[in-house]
Design an enzyme around this catalytic site. Structure first.
Site, PDB file in Angstrom:
ATOM      1  N   TYR A   7     -12.936  15.715 -18.099  1.00  0.00           N
ATOM      2  CA  TYR A   7     -13.683  14.468 -17.868  1.00  0.00           C
ATOM      3  C   TYR A   7     -14.741  14.699 -16.769  1.00  0.00           C
ATOM      4  O   TYR A   7     -14.483  15.413 -15.791  1.00  0.00           O
ATOM      5  CB  TYR A   7     -12.679  13.377 -17.479  1.00  0.00           C
ATOM      6  CG  TYR A   7     -13.315  12.168 -16.891  1.00  0.00           C
ATOM      7  CD1 TYR A   7     -14.180  11.390 -17.654  1.00  0.00           C
ATOM      8  CD2 TYR A   7     -13.079  11.803 -15.576  1.00  0.00           C
ATOM      9  CE1 TYR A   7     -14.786  10.274 -17.102  1.00  0.00           C
ATOM     10  CE2 TYR A   7     -13.681  10.690 -15.024  1.00  0.00           C
ATOM     11  CZ  TYR A   7     -14.538   9.928 -15.791  1.00  0.00           C
ATOM     12  OH  TYR A   7     -15.142   8.838 -15.244  1.00  0.00           O
ATOM     13  N   LYS A  46      -6.482   4.503 -20.226  1.00  0.00           N
ATOM     14  CA  LYS A  46      -6.718   4.805 -21.634  1.00  0.00           C
ATOM     15  C   LYS A  46      -5.513   4.347 -22.479  1.00  0.00           C
ATOM     16  O   LYS A  46      -5.259   3.174 -22.564  1.00  0.00           O
ATOM     17  CB  LYS A  46      -7.011   6.300 -21.775  1.00  0.00           C
ATOM     18  CG  LYS A  46      -8.107   6.799 -20.796  1.00  0.00           C
ATOM     19  CD  LYS A  46      -9.397   6.066 -20.996  1.00  0.00           C
ATOM     20  CE  LYS A  46     -10.576   6.529 -20.165  1.00  0.00           C
ATOM     21  NZ  LYS A  46     -10.420   6.879 -18.795  1.00  0.00           N
ATOM     22  N   ASP A  61      -3.487  17.203 -17.752  1.00  0.00           N
ATOM     23  CA  ASP A  61      -3.954  15.832 -17.930  1.00  0.00           C
ATOM     24  C   ASP A  61      -3.584  15.435 -19.360  1.00  0.00           C
ATOM     25  O   ASP A  61      -4.171  15.937 -20.325  1.00  0.00           O
ATOM     26  CB  ASP A  61      -5.467  15.768 -17.696  1.00  0.00           C
ATOM     27  CG  ASP A  61      -6.024  14.358 -17.815  1.00  0.00           C
ATOM     28  OD1 ASP A  61      -5.458  13.567 -18.595  1.00  0.00           O
ATOM     29  OD2 ASP A  61      -7.030  14.053 -17.150  1.00  0.00           O
ATOM     30  N   ARG A  70       0.838  -1.225   0.000  1.00  0.00           N
ATOM     31  CA  ARG A  70       0.000   0.000   0.000  1.00  0.00           C
ATOM     32  C   ARG A  70       0.862   1.261   0.000  1.00  0.00           C
ATOM     33  O   ARG A  70       0.453   2.297  -0.530  1.00  0.00           O
ATOM     34  CB  ARG A  70      -0.979   0.009   1.188  1.00  0.00           C
ATOM     35  CG  ARG A  70      -1.805   1.308   1.242  1.00  0.00           C
ATOM     36  CD  ARG A  70      -2.916   1.288   2.263  1.00  0.00           C
ATOM     37  NE  ARG A  70      -2.475   0.901   3.580  1.00  0.00           N
ATOM     38  CZ  ARG A  70      -1.832   1.695   4.439  1.00  0.00           C
ATOM     39  NH1 ARG A  70      -1.529   2.949   4.120  1.00  0.00           N
ATOM     40  NH2 ARG A  70      -1.468   1.252   5.627  1.00  0.00           N
TER      41      ARG A  70
HETATM   42  N1  PLP Z   1      -8.809  12.057 -17.254  1.00  0.00           N
HETATM   43  C1  PLP Z   1      -9.397  11.845 -18.446  1.00  0.00           C
HETATM   44  C2  PLP Z   1      -9.044  12.731 -19.604  1.00  0.00           C
HETATM   45  C3  PLP Z   1     -10.328  10.813 -18.604  1.00  0.00           C
HETATM   46  O1  PLP Z   1     -10.916  10.614 -19.806  1.00  0.00           O
HETATM   47  C4  PLP Z   1     -10.657   9.996 -17.473  1.00  0.00           C
HETATM   48  C5  PLP Z   1     -11.636   8.888 -17.586  1.00  0.00           C
HETATM   49  O2  PLP Z   1     -12.361   8.756 -18.545  1.00  0.00           O
HETATM   50  C6  PLP Z   1     -10.038  10.265 -16.255  1.00  0.00           C
HETATM   51  C7  PLP Z   1      -9.110  11.286 -16.177  1.00  0.00           C
HETATM   52  C8  PLP Z   1     -10.317   9.418 -15.048  1.00  0.00           C
HETATM   53  O3  PLP Z   1      -9.645   8.209 -15.189  1.00  0.00           O
HETATM   54  P1  PLP Z   1     -10.084   6.793 -14.542  1.00  0.00           P
HETATM   55  O4  PLP Z   1     -11.370   6.390 -15.188  1.00  0.00           O
HETATM   56  O5  PLP Z   1      -8.917   5.913 -14.841  1.00  0.00           O
HETATM   57  O6  PLP Z   1     -10.261   7.037 -13.063  1.00  0.00           O
END
Ligand code: PLP
Length: 389
Positions: free
Chosen positions: A109, A206, A181, A57
């Site tokens: 997101y 992704k 991001d 952890r």
């Molecule tokens: N950032 C982006 C651009 C995303 O598309 C997503 C999820 O679709 C996330 C963050 C969150 O990621 P996770 O689903 O792995 O928690």
């Protein structure tokens, strides 16, 4: 090896542990705890004199060490932390560095929007939101009280491109951190740290995972900014599990091959759709008339695998188009081998409500495509039949 191996070489070799049996890949240390020879060895690790495995952890597990070294190498960062999801990575990052206030630029997101708009404010964290078109208000938003600027580029679902260097200049003049991001671009196509960002965050679910079989997240950046996030990850309990870390290591070895193919197919799909009479508009940074193309040419090496269409159809007809697709799966997420299609208004961006969607230019006639690894001709044939060709 060269002193600084190329990107693809780092994808294959960076971080991998040498194992006593000659395995080319890091073994899965599927254990929660580790034995010490004596108490002095425990103290060496706890007091920072040695790096060693203690407890999974904490992230102190050899499989996680290997993964984090590779993740750092891909973003040319000094340090990385791996998480059990992209949202876990964002949560720990914002709790560590965002408590002085966060400005979010552009669409993000849905889960990120909920965290920023509803949940962090419950803890007293001030958050503000600017559209890409309102970026000239960034300085004022930072002056009103914020120490961190967050954005995705390209954005979701309009695939808009935000100029990382320009945002970094405004933010750094105010002493604020810039967090990008990099999920949609992936490190194959874009290096935000080299453009002036302070930290990069990924939904590794992704493109980094790339097979639709891993839920994971990552933060990369300089040690001074990454190390304080570690303590939040430790006590939120959101480190990646060793088996998942091994799957992600597996995926990262083929990252450039996959993403370069997705770049090429997405560009071909975008170009073909731009010529189709029932397609009103195509959002893809590789098209010269797409918003942000000029910035994308400067800051991206490839334009990514995401294509968004605005159909010359009603919302109901657009739903019928999505439902007619056979090869594209009607599914959220992105970056996997299979192509996906989604109508943002009735899925990923449904929660914004019609007024906010209209303000953000997310129409009912919009369809977001995640281009996978199939033959381009088969994808185009599927889009064509669903458009009634
Ligand atoms: N950032 C982006 C651009 C995303 O598309 C997503 C999820 O679709 C996330 C963050 C969150 O990621 P996770 O689903 O792995 O928690």
């Amino acid at each position: 090896m060269n002193d600084r191996p190329g990107f693809a070489t780092r994808c294959v070799h960076a971080g991998e542990l040498d194992d006593a049996h000659g395995a080319p890949h890091t073994p899965i240390y599927n254990t929660t705890t580790f034995r010490f020879p004596n108490t002095a060895a425990v103290l060496d690790i706890l007091e920072g004199r040695a790096k060693g495995a203690i407890y999974t952890r904490y992230g102190f597990n050899p499989t996680l060490f290997a993964l984090e070294e590779k993740l750092a190498a891909l973003e040319d960062a000094a340090a990385a932390l791996a998480f059990c999801s992209g949202m876990a990575a964002e949560s720990a990052l914002f709790l560590t560095h965002g408590r002085g206030g966060i400005v979010c630029v552009g669409d993000a997101y849905g889960g990120t929007m909920e965290l920023l708009a509803s949940q962090l404010p419950m803890l007293g964290v001030p958050t503000r939101f600017l559209l890409v078109a309102e970026i000239d208000r960034l300085d004022a938003a930072l002056a009103a009280g914020a120490g961190l600027v967050f954005f995705e580029t390209p954005t979701n679902p309009r695939i808009e491109v935000i100029d990382v260097a320009a945002v970094a200049q405004v933010a750094h003049d105010r002493g604020a951190l810039v967090v990008v991001d990099n999920t949609f671009a992936s490190p194959v196509n874009q290096s935000p740290l080299a453009l002036g960002a302070d930290l990069v965050v990924h939904s590794a679910t992704k493109y980094l995972g790339g097979h639709s079989d891993v839920t994971a997240g990552a933060v990369m950046g300089p040690k001074a900014l990454v190390e304080p996030i570690w303590n939040w990850r430790k006590n939120l309990g959101t480190a990646i599990a060793p088996e998942t870390a091994a799957l992600l290591l597996r995926s990262l070895r083929t990252l450039p091959v996959r993403v370069e193919r997705q770049n090429a197919t997405a560009l071909a799909v975008a170009q073909a759709m731009a010529r189709h009479p029932r397609v009103a508009r195509v959002f893809h940074p590789g098209l010269p008339d797409s918003p942000g193309h000029d910035v994308a040419r400067r800051q991206m090496r490839g334009y990514g695998g995401m294509v968004t269409l605005e159909l010359a159809l009603s919302g109901a007809q657009t739903t019928a188009f999505v439902d007619r697709l056979r090869l594209f799966a009607l599914a959220a997420s992105l970056g996997g081998p299979e192509s996906l299609a989604i109508q943002p208004a009735f899925s990923t961006h449904y929660g914004l409500g019609p007024d906010e969607r209209a303000r953000r230019g997310i129409g009912d006639n919009m369809v977001r495509l995640s281009i996978g690894l199939e033959d381009p001709a088969d994808l185009l044939a599927d889009l064509g039949q669903a458009l009634g060709d």
